[in-house]
Design a protein around this motif. Structure first.
Motif, short mmCIF file in Angstrom:
data_model
loop_
_atom_site.label_atom_id
_atom_site.label_comp_id
_atom_site.label_asym_id
_atom_site.label_seq_id
_atom_site.Cartn_x
_atom_site.Cartn_y
_atom_site.Cartn_z
N TYR A 1 53.96 51.09 54.15
CA TYR A 1 53.45 51.33 55.51
C TYR A 1 52.15 52.14 55.49
CZ TYR A 1 53.21 52.32 60.47
OH TYR A 1 52.78 52.39 61.77
N PHE A 2 52.10 53.20 54.68
CA PHE A 2 50.97 54.11 54.73
C PHE A 2 49.84 53.76 53.75
CE2 PHE A 2 54.46 56.70 56.45
CZ PHE A 2 53.88 57.08 57.66
N PHE A 3 50.09 52.78 52.88
CA PHE A 3 49.04 52.41 51.92
C PHE A 3 48.89 50.90 51.79
CE2 PHE A 3 47.76 51.53 47.44
CZ PHE A 3 46.48 52.07 47.50
N GLY A 4 49.94 50.24 51.34
CA GLY A 4 49.87 48.80 51.08
C GLY A 4 49.54 47.97 52.30
N SER A 5 50.00 48.40 53.47
CA SER A 5 49.73 47.66 54.70
C SER A 5 48.24 47.61 54.99
CB SER A 5 50.47 48.31 55.87
OG SER A 5 50.06 49.67 56.01
N PHE A 6 47.53 48.69 54.70
CA PHE A 6 46.09 48.72 54.93
C PHE A 6 45.37 47.76 53.99
CE2 PHE A 6 47.50 52.69 56.78
CZ PHE A 6 46.71 52.81 57.92
N LEU A 7 45.86 47.67 52.74
CA LEU A 7 45.24 46.76 51.78
C LEU A 7 45.50 45.31 52.17
CD1 LEU A 7 45.99 48.51 48.36
CD2 LEU A 7 43.98 48.73 49.82
N ASN A 8 46.75 44.98 52.49
CA ASN A 8 47.06 43.59 52.81
C ASN A 8 46.44 43.15 54.13
OD1 ASN A 8 48.46 43.34 50.45
ND2 ASN A 8 50.34 42.60 51.37
N HIS A 9 46.36 44.06 55.08
CA HIS A 9 45.70 43.68 56.33
C HIS A 9 44.20 43.51 56.10
CE1 HIS A 9 46.90 43.38 60.66
NE2 HIS A 9 45.60 43.21 60.75
N ASN A 10 43.64 44.31 55.21
CA ASN A 10 42.25 44.13 54.83
C ASN A 10 42.04 42.74 54.25
OD1 ASN A 10 40.30 44.19 52.29
ND2 ASN A 10 39.48 45.67 53.75
N LEU A 11 42.98 42.28 53.43
CA LEU A 11 42.85 40.96 52.81
C LEU A 11 43.06 39.85 53.84
CD1 LEU A 11 44.69 41.64 49.43
CD2 LEU A 11 42.23 41.28 49.78
N PHE A 12 43.94 40.08 54.79
CA PHE A 12 44.12 39.09 55.86
C PHE A 12 42.80 38.89 56.61
CE2 PHE A 12 45.03 38.11 60.33
CZ PHE A 12 45.71 36.91 60.18
N LEU A 13 42.11 39.99 56.87
CA LEU A 13 40.84 39.90 57.59
C LEU A 13 39.70 39.45 56.68
CD1 LEU A 13 41.44 42.92 59.92
CD2 LEU A 13 41.32 40.52 60.57
N ALA A 14 39.87 39.63 55.37
CA ALA A 14 38.92 39.02 54.44
C ALA A 14 39.04 37.50 54.51
CB ALA A 14 39.19 39.51 53.02
N ILE A 15 40.28 37.01 54.61
CA ILE A 15 40.52 35.57 54.75
C ILE A 15 39.91 35.07 56.06
CG2 ILE A 15 42.36 33.86 55.13
CD1 ILE A 15 44.01 35.48 53.03
N HIS A 16 40.00 35.89 57.10
CA HIS A 16 39.34 35.55 58.35
C HIS A 16 37.83 35.40 58.14
CE1 HIS A 16 37.01 37.10 61.88
NE2 HIS A 16 37.70 36.15 62.49
N GLU A 17 37.25 36.32 57.40
CA GLU A 17 35.82 36.27 57.09
C GLU A 17 35.48 35.00 56.30
OE1 GLU A 17 32.23 39.10 56.99
OE2 GLU A 17 33.95 38.73 58.29
N LEU A 18 36.33 34.68 55.34
CA LEU A 18 36.09 33.52 54.48
C LEU A 18 36.28 32.20 55.24
CD1 LEU A 18 37.95 34.87 51.34
CD2 LEU A 18 35.47 34.58 51.58
N SER A 19 37.09 32.23 56.29
CA SER A 19 37.27 31.00 57.09
C SER A 19 35.96 30.58 57.75
CB SER A 19 38.37 31.20 58.13
OG SER A 19 37.93 32.05 59.18
N HIS A 20 35.03 31.54 57.88
CA HIS A 20 33.70 31.25 58.43
C HIS A 20 32.66 31.06 57.33
CE1 HIS A 20 34.80 31.95 62.64
NE2 HIS A 20 35.51 32.98 62.23
N ASN A 21 33.12 30.95 56.07
CA ASN A 21 32.22 30.75 54.93
C ASN A 21 31.18 31.85 54.81
OD1 ASN A 21 33.43 28.24 54.11
ND2 ASN A 21 32.36 27.24 55.82
N LEU A 22 31.65 33.10 54.87
CA LEU A 22 30.74 34.24 54.89
C LEU A 22 30.71 35.02 53.58
CD1 LEU A 22 31.34 35.48 58.54
CD2 LEU A 22 29.30 34.35 57.62
N ALA A 23 31.23 34.42 52.51
CA ALA A 23 31.08 35.04 51.18
C ALA A 23 30.11 34.24 50.32
CB ALA A 23 32.43 35.14 50.48
N PHE A 24 30.16 32.92 50.44
CA PHE A 24 29.28 32.03 49.66
C PHE A 24 28.70 30.97 50.59
CE2 PHE A 24 32.70 33.35 46.71
CZ PHE A 24 31.94 34.01 45.75
N SER A 25 27.56 30.44 50.20
CA SER A 25 26.93 29.36 50.97
C SER A 25 27.69 28.05 50.81
CB SER A 25 25.48 29.17 50.55
OG SER A 25 24.72 30.34 50.79
#
Length: 335
Positions: free
Chosen positions: A91-115
């Protein structure tokens, strides 16, 4: 709905009636197009330099790599820990990391890491690993529809179903809904608008289950359980999960998208800049604040939040707000 649920709803209705408070019994219906396309056009005509912000974020790959390795390493360290300790760390640590990765996937769904889109898809599958459940490829399918058809009835699966809205009617059921909202978010499209899986989804499924099996084989069930706990406690009654509600739940009938300008943006790929994101989905999260700086007159007049925890509290305690508090629109039929 069972008798217990009927009793709770009945009691809530009586209480609301006594207090003169009525929760909406239907969605907010809009008969205009979603606001972001027109605002994007206006802003670009006035500030064409915003186009310079478009394009991938070169820091996305290393940031994702660090979080994935840190979370998997943490899971291996907890292979023989007690369940209460695991839950606390989740709850106090891992949740922040996994939610960060969920939102990284959101970022990647818009092709915002590579062209190149395929590289983003591979990185999404990699970012998915500590989440424990394969979702990155499927998420992209539905999320892009949310942008193209925001609020459109039967297409935008970000909007709660009629069943959710009719059941979740009071403080108790809203609390349960918030606690389990990640389940609703994940399974709603599979029931309401299932899409046949393709090659990339099978690949996502295979890679994820291979990692899950390896985690169980080498470090045991507790390491795998920690990853799952980190995912689902972070998507429920958790500060970071406030963005699920803050983004589009209508607290002001004149507005359907809301931004959050608080410190948790640093951990969530700046998804809080949600009006800015919908206006310019081709701008990576770490640059969205520049949109507001360049064109402040378009955003400063809009309602926004400074606390996601407060949004969760407001959603649960406000008797006029519930799953029906979303803007919907009909598909325009071609003439």
């Amino acid at each position: 709905m069972g008798k217990g649920g009927e009793r709770i709803s009945s009691m809530a209705s009586e209480q609301e009636k006594d207090e003169g408070v009525v929760m909406a019994s239907d969605f907010f219906w809009s008969y205009t197009d979603e606001p972001h396309a027109s605002r994007r056009k206006q802003i670009l005509s006035q500030y064409p330099q915003i186009k310079q912000l478009f394009g991938p974020d070169p820091w996305a790959f290393p940031k994702i790599g660090v979080v994935v390795i840190l979370q998997l390493w943490t899971a291996t360290l907890l292979h023989d820990s007690g369940w209460l300790k695991m839950l606390a760390i989740a709850y106090f640590f891992g949740s922040f990391l996994n939610h960060n990765l969920f939102l990284a996937i959101h970022e990647l769904s818009h092709n915002l890491a590579f062209s190149t889109p395929v590289y983003n898809r591979w990185l999404g599958i990699f970012a998915n690993l500590p989440i424990g459940v394969p979702m990155s490829v499927t998420f992209q399918k539905y999320h892009l529809e949310h942008h193209r058809f925001q609020g459109v009835d039967g297409i935008d699966m970000d909007i709660p179903s009629q069943a959710e809205a009719h059941i979740v009617r009071n403080v108790i059921t809203k609390s349960i809904w918030v606690l389990l909202q990640l389940f609703f978010y994940a399974f709603r499209p599979l029931f309401l608008k299932p899409k046949p899986p393709g090659y990339w989804e099978f690949l996502n499924f295979f890679v994820q289950l291979s990692l899950d099996a390896a985690m169980v084989y080498f470090w045991g069930w507790k390491s795998f359980a920690y990853l799952i706990m980190s995912t689902f406690v972070g998507g429920g009654m958790h500060p970071m999960a406030g963005h699920f509600i803050s983004e589009h739940y209508v607290f002001n009938p004149e507005q359907e998208t809301y931004s959050y300008y608080g410190p948790l943006n640093l951990l969530t790929w700046h998804v809080g800049y949600h009006n800015e994101h919908h206006d310019f989905p081709r701008i990576p999260g770490r640059k969205l604040h520049k949109v507001k700086e360049i064109a402040p007159e378009y955003y400063e007049s809009l309602d926004s939040y400074k606390s996601w925890s407060q949004v969760i509290y407001m959603y649960i305690m406000d008797r006029t707000v519930g799953p029906f508090s979303r803007m919907k629109r009909k598909v325009k039929k071609s003439e």
